[in-house]
Write a protein that holds these residues in place. Structure first.
Motif, PDB file in Angstrom:
ATOM      1  N   ASN A   3       0.808  -1.223   0.000  1.00  0.00           N
ATOM      2  CA  ASN A   3       0.000   0.000   0.000  1.00  0.00           C
ATOM      3  C   ASN A   3       0.840   1.272   0.000  1.00  0.00           C
ATOM      4  O   ASN A   3       0.536   2.213  -0.731  1.00  0.00           O
ATOM      5  CB  ASN A   3      -0.961   0.016   1.196  1.00  0.00           C
ATOM      6  N   ASP A   4       1.902   1.319   0.824  1.00  0.00           N
ATOM      7  CA  ASP A   4       2.723   2.522   0.859  1.00  0.00           C
ATOM      8  C   ASP A   4       3.432   2.750  -0.480  1.00  0.00           C
ATOM      9  O   ASP A   4       3.540   3.870  -0.962  1.00  0.00           O
ATOM     10  CB  ASP A   4       3.713   2.518   2.023  1.00  0.00           C
ATOM     11  N   GLU A   5       3.870   1.673  -1.116  1.00  0.00           N
ATOM     12  CA  GLU A   5       4.502   1.781  -2.434  1.00  0.00           C
ATOM     13  C   GLU A   5       3.493   2.247  -3.482  1.00  0.00           C
ATOM     14  O   GLU A   5       3.824   3.043  -4.363  1.00  0.00           O
ATOM     15  CB  GLU A   5       5.099   0.437  -2.850  1.00  0.00           C
ATOM     16  N   LEU A   6       2.281   1.756  -3.363  1.00  0.00           N
ATOM     17  CA  LEU A   6       1.224   2.150  -4.295  1.00  0.00           C
ATOM     18  C   LEU A   6       0.898   3.636  -4.156  1.00  0.00           C
ATOM     19  O   LEU A   6       0.732   4.343  -5.163  1.00  0.00           O
ATOM     20  CB  LEU A   6      -0.025   1.301  -4.048  1.00  0.00           C
ATOM     21  N   LEU A   7       0.830   4.127  -2.932  1.00  0.00           N
ATOM     22  CA  LEU A   7       0.544   5.542  -2.713  1.00  0.00           C
ATOM     23  C   LEU A   7       1.658   6.435  -3.277  1.00  0.00           C
ATOM     24  O   LEU A   7       1.384   7.457  -3.911  1.00  0.00           O
ATOM     25  CB  LEU A   7       0.334   5.817  -1.229  1.00  0.00           C
ATOM     26  N   ILE A   8       2.894   6.036  -3.062  1.00  0.00           N
ATOM     27  CA  ILE A   8       4.027   6.810  -3.585  1.00  0.00           C
ATOM     28  C   ILE A   8       4.034   6.751  -5.111  1.00  0.00           C
ATOM     29  O   ILE A   8       4.229   7.776  -5.787  1.00  0.00           O
ATOM     30  CB  ILE A   8       5.363   6.296  -3.011  1.00  0.00           C
ATOM     31  N   ALA A   9       3.802   5.586  -5.675  1.00  0.00           N
ATOM     32  CA  ALA A   9       3.759   5.453  -7.137  1.00  0.00           C
ATOM     33  C   ALA A   9       2.651   6.328  -7.721  1.00  0.00           C
ATOM     34  O   ALA A   9       2.815   6.922  -8.794  1.00  0.00           O
ATOM     35  CB  ALA A   9       3.557   3.991  -7.529  1.00  0.00           C
ATOM     36  N   THR A  10       1.540   6.442  -7.014  1.00  0.00           N
ATOM     37  CA  THR A  10       0.436   7.301  -7.462  1.00  0.00           C
ATOM     38  C   THR A  10       0.857   8.763  -7.464  1.00  0.00           C
ATOM     39  O   THR A  10       0.574   9.505  -8.415  1.00  0.00           O
ATOM     40  CB  THR A  10      -0.799   7.088  -6.560  1.00  0.00           C
ATOM     41  N   ALA A  11       1.546   9.193  -6.417  1.00  0.00           N
ATOM     42  CA  ALA A  11       2.013  10.580  -6.346  1.00  0.00           C
ATOM     43  C   ALA A  11       3.012  10.890  -7.461  1.00  0.00           C
ATOM     44  O   ALA A  11       2.928  11.934  -8.120  1.00  0.00           O
ATOM     45  CB  ALA A  11       2.641  10.860  -4.983  1.00  0.00           C
ATOM     46  N   VAL A  12       3.946   9.979  -7.701  1.00  0.00           N
ATOM     47  CA  VAL A  12       4.945  10.189  -8.762  1.00  0.00           C
ATOM     48  C   VAL A  12       4.273  10.155 -10.132  1.00  0.00           C
ATOM     49  O   VAL A  12       4.610  10.958 -11.016  1.00  0.00           O
ATOM     50  CB  VAL A  12       6.098   9.163  -8.651  1.00  0.00           C
ATOM     51  N   ALA A  13       3.298   9.287 -10.312  1.00  0.00           N
ATOM     52  CA  ALA A  13       2.570   9.241 -11.588  1.00  0.00           C
ATOM     53  C   ALA A  13       1.806  10.543 -11.825  1.00  0.00           C
ATOM     54  O   ALA A  13       1.741  11.033 -12.957  1.00  0.00           O
ATOM     55  CB  ALA A  13       1.613   8.051 -11.617  1.00  0.00           C
ATOM     56  N   GLY A  14       1.255  11.110 -10.771  1.00  0.00           N
ATOM     57  CA  GLY A  14       0.578  12.404 -10.898  1.00  0.00           C
ATOM     58  C   GLY A  14       1.542  13.501 -11.336  1.00  0.00           C
ATOM     59  O   GLY A  14       1.227  14.320 -12.206  1.00  0.00           O
ATOM     60  N   TRP A  15       2.721  13.522 -10.741  1.00  0.00           N
ATOM     61  CA  TRP A  15       3.774  14.464 -11.125  1.00  0.00           C
ATOM     62  C   TRP A  15       4.128  14.288 -12.608  1.00  0.00           C
ATOM     63  O   TRP A  15       4.174  15.251 -13.370  1.00  0.00           O
ATOM     64  CB  TRP A  15       4.996  14.243 -10.244  1.00  0.00           C
ATOM     65  N   LYS A  16       4.359  13.054 -13.007  1.00  0.00           N
ATOM     66  CA  LYS A  16       4.752  12.770 -14.392  1.00  0.00           C
ATOM     67  C   LYS A  16       3.644  13.175 -15.368  1.00  0.00           C
ATOM     68  O   LYS A  16       3.927  13.664 -16.467  1.00  0.00           O
ATOM     69  CB  LYS A  16       5.102  11.291 -14.536  1.00  0.00           C
ATOM     70  N   MET A  17       2.392  13.011 -14.967  1.00  0.00           N
ATOM     71  CA  MET A  17       1.283  13.410 -15.818  1.00  0.00           C
ATOM     72  C   MET A  17       1.266  14.919 -16.002  1.00  0.00           C
ATOM     73  O   MET A  17       1.143  15.423 -17.121  1.00  0.00           O
ATOM     74  CB  MET A  17      -0.050  12.948 -15.220  1.00  0.00           C
ATOM     75  N   VAL A  18       1.418  15.668 -14.917  1.00  0.00           N
ATOM     76  CA  VAL A  18       1.412  17.133 -14.991  1.00  0.00           C
ATOM     77  C   VAL A  18       2.583  17.619 -15.837  1.00  0.00           C
ATOM     78  O   VAL A  18       2.414  18.446 -16.741  1.00  0.00           O
ATOM     79  CB  VAL A  18       1.439  17.751 -13.573  1.00  0.00           C
ATOM     80  N   ILE A  19       3.773  17.115 -15.566  1.00  0.00           N
ATOM     81  CA  ILE A  19       4.957  17.527 -16.330  1.00  0.00           C
ATOM     82  C   ILE A  19       4.807  17.117 -17.789  1.00  0.00           C
ATOM     83  O   ILE A  19       5.110  17.892 -18.705  1.00  0.00           O
ATOM     84  CB  ILE A  19       6.246  16.933 -15.717  1.00  0.00           C
ATOM     85  N   GLY A  20       4.316  15.917 -18.045  1.00  0.00           N
ATOM     86  CA  GLY A  20       4.128  15.437 -19.413  1.00  0.00           C
ATOM     87  C   GLY A  20       3.163  16.303 -20.204  1.00  0.00           C
ATOM     88  O   GLY A  20       3.390  16.566 -21.390  1.00  0.00           O
ATOM     89  N   ARG A  21       2.095  16.741 -19.564  1.00  0.00           N
ATOM     90  CA  ARG A  21       1.129  17.613 -20.255  1.00  0.00           C
ATOM     91  C   ARG A  21       1.773  18.934 -20.661  1.00  0.00           C
ATOM     92  O   ARG A  21       1.472  19.476 -21.719  1.00  0.00           O
ATOM     93  CB  ARG A  21      -0.071  17.886 -19.361  1.00  0.00           C
ATOM     94  N   LEU A  22       2.642  19.442 -19.806  1.00  0.00           N
ATOM     95  CA  LEU A  22       3.291  20.715 -20.112  1.00  0.00           C
ATOM     96  C   LEU A  22       4.438  20.567 -21.103  1.00  0.00           C
ATOM     97  O   LEU A  22       4.715  21.495 -21.869  1.00  0.00           O
ATOM     98  CB  LEU A  22       3.787  21.369 -18.825  1.00  0.00           C
ATOM     99  N   ASP A  23       5.111  19.432 -21.095  1.00  0.00           N
ATOM    100  CA  ASP A  23       6.263  19.209 -21.975  1.00  0.00           C
ATOM    101  C   ASP A  23       5.960  19.537 -23.435  1.00  0.00           C
ATOM    102  O   ASP A  23       6.703  20.276 -24.075  1.00  0.00           O
ATOM    103  CB  ASP A  23       6.744  17.753 -21.897  1.00  0.00           C
ATOM    104  N   GLY A  24       4.896  18.958 -23.951  1.00  0.00           N
ATOM    105  CA  GLY A  24       4.578  19.148 -25.366  1.00  0.00           C
ATOM    106  C   GLY A  24       4.312  20.597 -25.717  1.00  0.00           C
ATOM    107  O   GLY A  24       4.814  21.108 -26.719  1.00  0.00           O
ATOM    108  N   GLY A  25       3.530  21.264 -24.891  1.00  0.00           N
ATOM    109  CA  GLY A  25       3.220  22.665 -25.155  1.00  0.00           C
ATOM    110  C   GLY A  25       4.439  23.568 -25.081  1.00  0.00           C
ATOM    111  O   GLY A  25       4.605  24.472 -25.895  1.00  0.00           O
ATOM    112  N   ILE A  26       5.300  23.304 -24.119  1.00  0.00           N
ATOM    113  CA  ILE A  26       6.509  24.118 -23.966  1.00  0.00           C
ATOM    114  C   ILE A  26       7.478  23.843 -25.109  1.00  0.00           C
ATOM    115  O   ILE A  26       8.083  24.765 -25.660  1.00  0.00           O
ATOM    116  CB  ILE A  26       7.142  23.877 -22.583  1.00  0.00           C
ATOM    117  N   LYS A  27       7.593  22.589 -25.493  1.00  0.00           N
ATOM    118  CA  LYS A  27       8.499  22.209 -26.591  1.00  0.00           C
ATOM    119  C   LYS A  27       8.147  22.958 -27.876  1.00  0.00           C
ATOM    120  O   LYS A  27       9.024  23.359 -28.637  1.00  0.00           O
ATOM    121  CB  LYS A  27       8.430  20.698 -26.810  1.00  0.00           C
ATOM    122  N   ASP A  28       6.846  23.168 -28.114  1.00  0.00           N
ATOM    123  CA  ASP A  28       6.379  23.793 -29.349  1.00  0.00           C
ATOM    124  C   ASP A  28       6.438  25.320 -29.342  1.00  0.00           C
ATOM    125  O   ASP A  28       6.183  25.938 -30.372  1.00  0.00           O
ATOM    126  CB  ASP A  28       4.937  23.362 -29.640  1.00  0.00           C
TER     127      ASP A  28
END
Length: 162
Positions: A3-28
């Motif tokens: 459970n603790d690993e799952l919660l941390i993985a969820t937080a990191v996945a949320g970070w990666k999603m936010v950064i990933g959404r911005l990556d494309g727009g900033i790149k262009d």
């Protein structure tokens, strides 16, 4: 996965999603796109991107992961309002700093164990942390993820009005 690993993985996945959404727009973005204001009389896109790079770069020290990569951005994008200080880097250099900071930061946080996430972040004293254990690395990381997502919304508004 525990459970603790799952919660941390969820937080990191949320970070990666936010950064990933911005990556494309900033790149262009080109110079003109970076100079666009998110709303009349508000910050330029360049300032918002620079601000996010500088603030997220501070996570290296705040999370105890090592030295910052771009402290030279603080004066223009944290300590002063947009336009007060000349932009210290070109569009391409700022986009490269965005990529460098977020790639290195993501790689570093992916290595933290659940126990390390529960440790205090470096901006809180040991005494204060003993009183408030929720002032930990995970709390700081979640706060910066939310901060990044908020400013990402501003960048979307700037793109929609162009």
């Amino acid at each position: 996965m525990k459970n603790d690993e799952l919660l941390i993985a969820t937080a990191v996945a949320g970070w990666k999603m936010v950064i990933g959404r911005l990556d494309g727009g900033i790149k262009d973005l080109d110079d003109a796109g970076m100079e666009r204001h998110v709303a009349p009389g508000r910050n330029r896109v360049r300032y918002v991107v620079g601000h996010l790079v500088a603030v997220n770069d501070r996570l290296f020290e705040g999370l105890g992961l090592g030295a910052r990569l771009h402290p030279e951005l603080d004066d223009a994008y944290i300590r002063n309002a947009d336009g007060v200080v000349a932009d210290p880097v070109s569009t391409e250099e700022l986009k490269a700093a965005w990529t460098e900071v977020h790639a290195a930061l993501t790689a570093a946080v992916e290595k933290l164990t659940p126990a390390e996430w529960a440790e205090r972040h470096t901006l809180v004293s040991e005494e204060d942390f003993a009183k408030e254990p929720l002032r930990n690395r995970l709390a700081m990381f979640l706060s910066r993820t939310n901060h990044t997502a908020f400013h990402g919304g501003q960048l979307v508004l700037a793109k929609e009005k162009s």
